[in-house]
Design an enzyme around this catalytic site. Structure first.
Site, short mmCIF file in Angstrom:
data_model
loop_
_atom_site.label_atom_id
_atom_site.label_comp_id
_atom_site.label_asym_id
_atom_site.label_seq_id
_atom_site.Cartn_x
_atom_site.Cartn_y
_atom_site.Cartn_z
CB SER A 221 -0.90 0.02 1.23
OG SER A 221 -1.64 -1.17 1.33
N1 SAH Z 1 -0.37 -4.99 3.96
C1 SAH Z 1 0.25 -5.49 2.74
C2 SAH Z 1 -0.63 -5.14 1.55
C3 SAH Z 1 -0.83 -6.31 0.67
S1 SAH Z 1 -2.13 -6.10 -0.53
C4 SAH Z 1 1.66 -4.92 2.60
O1 SAH Z 1 2.03 -4.05 3.40
O2 SAH Z 1 2.39 -5.38 1.73
C5 SAH Z 1 -3.41 -7.11 0.17
C6 SAH Z 1 -3.09 -8.57 0.34
O3 SAH Z 1 -4.30 -9.25 0.71
C7 SAH Z 1 -2.58 -9.28 -0.91
O4 SAH Z 1 -1.28 -9.74 -0.68
C8 SAH Z 1 -3.56 -10.46 -1.08
O5 SAH Z 1 -2.93 -11.65 -1.50
C9 SAH Z 1 -4.13 -10.59 0.32
N2 SAH Z 1 -5.41 -11.30 0.42
C10 SAH Z 1 -6.48 -11.28 -0.41
N3 SAH Z 1 -7.45 -12.09 0.03
C11 SAH Z 1 -7.00 -12.63 1.21
C12 SAH Z 1 -7.55 -13.56 2.15
N4 SAH Z 1 -8.76 -14.11 2.00
N5 SAH Z 1 -6.80 -13.87 3.23
C13 SAH Z 1 -5.55 -13.35 3.42
N6 SAH Z 1 -4.99 -12.48 2.55
C14 SAH Z 1 -5.71 -12.12 1.46
#
Ligand code: SAH
Length: 200
Positions: free
Chosen positions: A52
């Site tokens: 993000s």
């Molecule tokens: N906080 C992270 C942002 C990652 S983007 C950072 O700082 O890098 C959001 C993430 O949510 C993605 O990696 C995606 O794979 C994950 N995601 C989507 N659906 C999910 C689920 N059901 N359970 C766990 N993670 C999930």
């Protein structure tokens, strides 16, 4: 980054600004994006997902109202960057990431930085982490139409959940939901765009 993108946009919580200044964002991005790590935007982390925008991480951190003693659950811990920031603000952070490849990398980065209070696992965050519940705060880093019921169950009374509410590809609302004896109390904080929460 902290001065121009975060403090300039109104984040005042000193602990949040310190946490944002102390976590090396370049360690969490893919090698080709290291030089862009402190820019004002999300960046690819692989598997079609993104880390993000720094301001949004700070906004979520501030909205969680962490004082230092909390147990926090993050759904969608991805690169581990936001989890590392939250780890500077809460006692213990539990992160769940759907993509095992992203989770493996995040575990290694956090270990290399000596972060000990952030615990990550691969899995479906929709289900929460019952063995570690209840949580004082829960944050979703992926968008969902509503707070999944298992997460509501795992939030302690008086606790807050912060999440992008809405559908993928549409404008979503960053909301804070407080668990009260009268039920959920919701505030809209901001308009955002997150990748969706997916089900395996
Ligand atoms: N906080 C992270 C942002 C990652 S983007 C950072 O700082 O890098 C959001 C993430 O949510 C993605 O990696 C995606 O794979 C994950 N995601 C989507 N659906 C999910 C689920 N059901 N359970 C766990 N993670 C999930």
């Amino acid at each position: 980054m902290v001065r121009d993108q975060i403090a300039a946009r109104g984040i005042r919580d000193r602990r949040v600004l310190e946490a944002m200044a102390s976590v090396p964002r370049h360690e969490f991005v893919l090698a080709p994006f290291r030089d862009s790590a402190y820019e004002d935007r999300p960046l690819p982390i692989g598997r079609g997902q993104t880390i993000s925008q720094p301001y949004i991480v700070a906004r979520m951190a501030e909205a969680l109202e962490l004082k230092g003693k909390e147990r926090l659950l993050e759904v969608g811990s991805g690169s581990g960057y936001a989890a590392a920031v939250f780890g500077r603000l809460a006692a213990e952070v539990y992160g769940i990431e759907l993509e095992p490849e992203l989770n493996d990398r995040a575990v290694k980065v956090l270990a290399s930085l000596g972060v000990r209070n952030v615990h990550l696992r691969a899995g479906d965050g929709f289900q929460g982490w019952p063995a570690q519940a209840p949580f004082d705060a829960i944050v979703l880093s992926c968008a969902a139409p509503e707070l999944p019921a298992p997460l509501w169950e795992q939030l302690r009374m008086g606790g807050v959940a912060v999440m992008p509410e809405g559908e993928a590809g549409r404008v979503q609302r960053l909301v804070r939901i407080r668990k009260t004896i009268q039920g959920p109390r919701k505030e809209v904080l901001e308009l955002v765009a997150f990748v969706p929460l997916r089900r395996p």
